[in-house]
Design a protein around this motif. Structure first.
Motif, PDB file in Angstrom:
ATOM      1  N   MET A 138       0.846  -1.205   0.000  1.00 31.14           N
ATOM      2  CA  MET A 138       0.000   0.000   0.000  1.00 31.14           C
ATOM      3  C   MET A 138       0.886   1.263   0.000  1.00 31.14           C
ATOM      4  O   MET A 138       0.689   2.179  -0.800  1.00 31.14           O
ATOM      5  N   ILE A 139       1.912   1.251   0.859  1.00 33.38           N
ATOM      6  CA  ILE A 139       2.811   2.414   0.959  1.00 33.38           C
ATOM      7  C   ILE A 139       3.626   2.562  -0.335  1.00 33.38           C
ATOM      8  O   ILE A 139       3.816   3.669  -0.844  1.00 33.38           O
ATOM      9  N   CYS A 140       4.112   1.440  -0.865  1.00 34.43           N
ATOM     10  CA  CYS A 140       4.929   1.503  -2.091  1.00 34.43           C
ATOM     11  C   CYS A 140       4.095   2.002  -3.266  1.00 34.43           C
ATOM     12  O   CYS A 140       4.568   2.814  -4.066  1.00 34.43           O
ATOM     13  N   ASP A 141       2.864   1.525  -3.376  1.00 37.85           N
ATOM     14  CA  ASP A 141       1.991   1.991  -4.478  1.00 37.85           C
ATOM     15  C   ASP A 141       1.768   3.497  -4.361  1.00 37.85           C
ATOM     16  O   ASP A 141       1.862   4.234  -5.324  1.00 37.85           O
ATOM     17  N   ALA A 228       5.462  -8.081  -3.344  1.00 44.50           N
ATOM     18  CA  ALA A 228       6.789  -7.442  -3.275  1.00 44.50           C
ATOM     19  C   ALA A 228       7.530  -7.638  -4.600  1.00 44.50           C
ATOM     20  O   ALA A 228       7.382  -8.670  -5.268  1.00 44.50           O
ATOM     21  N   ASP A 229       8.344  -6.640  -4.963  1.00 43.14           N
ATOM     22  CA  ASP A 229       9.169  -6.788  -6.169  1.00 43.14           C
ATOM     23  C   ASP A 229      10.298  -7.775  -5.920  1.00 43.14           C
ATOM     24  O   ASP A 229      10.709  -8.502  -6.814  1.00 43.14           O
ATOM     25  N   PHE A 230      10.824  -7.752  -4.698  1.00 41.19           N
ATOM     26  CA  PHE A 230      11.932  -8.635  -4.324  1.00 41.19           C
ATOM     27  C   PHE A 230      11.740  -9.073  -2.872  1.00 41.19           C
ATOM     28  O   PHE A 230      11.265  -8.295  -2.058  1.00 41.19           O
ATOM     29  N   VAL A 231      12.161 -10.315  -2.593  1.00 43.71           N
ATOM     30  CA  VAL A 231      12.161 -10.778  -1.201  1.00 43.71           C
ATOM     31  C   VAL A 231      13.593 -11.180  -0.860  1.00 43.71           C
ATOM     32  O   VAL A 231      14.224 -11.945  -1.602  1.00 43.71           O
TER      33      VAL A 231
END
Ligand code: UDP
Length: 486
Positions: A138-141, A228-231
């Motif tokens: 939510m924050i990243c978007d 997530a884009d990366f984990v």
């Protein structure tokens, strides 16, 4: 493209406000900064206050020494978790986590907006948040950030939470009373007994209320991580290849562990550290057992009393870390009468210490642990076999890795109830020369090799870390280009 290429990546890093999460986040921050990242590291005001109190003064910018020694661009800031500093987060666990779920993200959102208005250079382009946060996507978007989730526990645990839907549909969730059959349908997990699941999954349908805050966090966090884009995982590819492959089939997951530095100059301890060096000096190599149940778990008074008697009965020397709130922050007296006098000379009791410094001392010969993941990695790094007493959350699953899979530890007891005789017998089995001890030491040597190899220049974790850095840089650049062209 040219316009953005020269910009350094700037990641905001937000650990979960718990000791076992802050420590690996700090080490990851230093590693990323030494690979050219600008980092804004965010602790909660409460964590910062504890670090300061432990050091008997304001800890100030905890990265100042690291920054000047390595010329690293790490900026440090704090944010409210929604509660006053004096609020007892340990005693009011559920209320605290409600705040982390609902109030904390509003403060994070506000902080990012503030930093953006301030026009920091380079701008924040990436968020590295703990996987247990439910609000990262939510924050990243909202702020156009690359979304990186950092998982500080074993890949096996992430994999099991990741496939919670399978556990639910196969009836292994909330089935403590009626299911003992092996779980063999989770991708990347050949077989696991229900008793080795994380404690939150090992509950009985009739007793558990899955509307409580921990369940709401679990249900949401492991859906959110899929966005997530990366984990990043604090584990080692060679140790958990199957769980990692299963996760990597779904999204970019990088095993980059063990993420720690043996000589950290960043203060992270939430309690004042006792220096154990003098007490250890002159003792025979491998003669002292190190005992700690980590930063978070509580142990019943009855169990503490049995462990205390068992340590005395064993006849061996020990260092026992006993946090003031080990039983509960409202239970200050928990040791059996006369214990401190009886332990004199042979046992050292401390509230907290620099664990890495203590267990890397050659005088330490074994580790009685609650099976926290950091403690396991640190113990292996120091070549110490483990005596396992899991208490909650991932510790049961971690125990399986240690005892059943890697054979580098033994169980303290079968269930949670422990007797002094079991403690004494198993401490001696772990510490004294004999078949079990030498087999464990031999195995721990092999696992240690994997850890040490992984972080060499050509090792798996280092290679994975470098790939991640390249990928994340590309992703940030693409994002910036998209923003500019909008
Ligand atoms: N630790 C420490 N001093 C102590 C006890 C623990 O520095 O006296 C550190 C330990 O080195 C580890 C962390 O606290 O890095 C605990 O993390 P772990 O995952 O083992 O357990 P948790 O506290 O999360 O249950």
């Amino acid at each position: 493209m040219e316009k953005t290429k020269s910009r350094k990546p700037h990641a905001m890093m937000i650990p979960y406000p718990l000791q076992g999460h802050v420590i690996p986040f700090v080490h990851l921050a230093i590693k990323l900064a030494s690979h050219g990242f600008t980092i804004t590291f965010v602790n909660t005001e409460s964590i910062h206050h504890h670090i300061s109190t432990a050091r008997q003064g304001d800890a100030g910018d905890i990265f100042s020494a690291a920054r000047s020694s390595g010329q690293l661009d790490i900026r440090y800031t704090t944010v409210s978790d929604g509660f006053p500093l004096g609020f007892d987060r340990s005693l009011n666990h559920d209320q605290f986590f409600e705040g982390i779920l609902h109030v904390f993200p509003a403060h994070v959102d506000d902080l990012i907006a503030k930093i953006s208005r301030r026009g920091d250079d380079p701008p924040v382009t990436c968020l590295i948040a703990d996987t247990f946060y439910v609000w990262s996507s939510m924050i990243c978007d909202k702020h156009d950030l690359v979304n990186v989730s950092f998982w500080t526990e074993p890949a096996l645990v992430l994999n099991l939470y990741y496939h919670l839907d399978l556990l639910i549909s196969n009836g292994h969730f909330k089935s403590l009373d009626n299911r003992e059959d092996v779980i063999d349908y989770v991708p990347g997990v050949e077989a696991i007994d229900p008793k080795d699941l994380m404690s939150y999954l090992q509950v009985s349908d009739k007793d558990v209320d899955t509307n409580t805050v921990v369940y709401r966090i679990i249900f949401k966090a492991f859906k959110d991580v899929k966005r997530a884009d990366f984990v990043l995982c604090n584990t080692i590819q060679e140790l958990e290849p199957d769980s990692l492959s299963a996760l990597q089939a779904k999204q970019p997951v990088y095993a980059i562990g063990p993420v720690f530095s043996t000589q950290s100059v960043v203060p992270t301890s939430l309690w004042a550290e006792s220096d154990c060096t003098e007490w250890l000096t002159g003792k025979p190599a491998g003669s002292v057992l190190y005992v700690s149940f980590g930063s978070y778990a509580h142990v019943g008074k009855k169990e503490i009393v049995e462990i205390a008697h068992g340590l005395l009965l064993s006849g061996l020397s020990f260092i026992w870390v006993l946090r003031p709130d080990i039983v509960g922050s409202d239970v200050p007296d928990f040791l059996p009468a006369g214990f401190v006098d009886q332990a004199q000379g042979r046992g050292l009791l401390v509230q907290w210490c620099s664990q890495m410094a203590v267990i890397s001392n050659p005088v330490i010969g074994g580790f009685l642990t609650h099976c926290g993941w950091n403690s396991i990695l640190e113990s292996v790094w120091s070549g110490l076999p483990l005596l396992c007493y899991p208490l909650l959350t991932d510790q049961f699953t971690n125990r399986k890795l240690v005892v059943d899979d890697w054979r580098i530890g033994i169980n303290l007891c079968e269930k949670k109830t422990v007797t002094r005789e079991q403690v004494s017998a198993n401490v001696r089995k772990l510490m004294m020369n004999g078949e079990t001890s030498s087999e464990l030491r031999n195995n721990v040597g092999k696992v240690k090799r994997h850890l040490k190899d992984a972080v060499t220049a050509v090792g798996s974790s280092e290679t994975n870390f470098n790939s991640f850095v390249g990928e994340v840089r590309d992703k940030i650049e693409t994002k910036l280009c998209n923003i500019i062209s909008r």
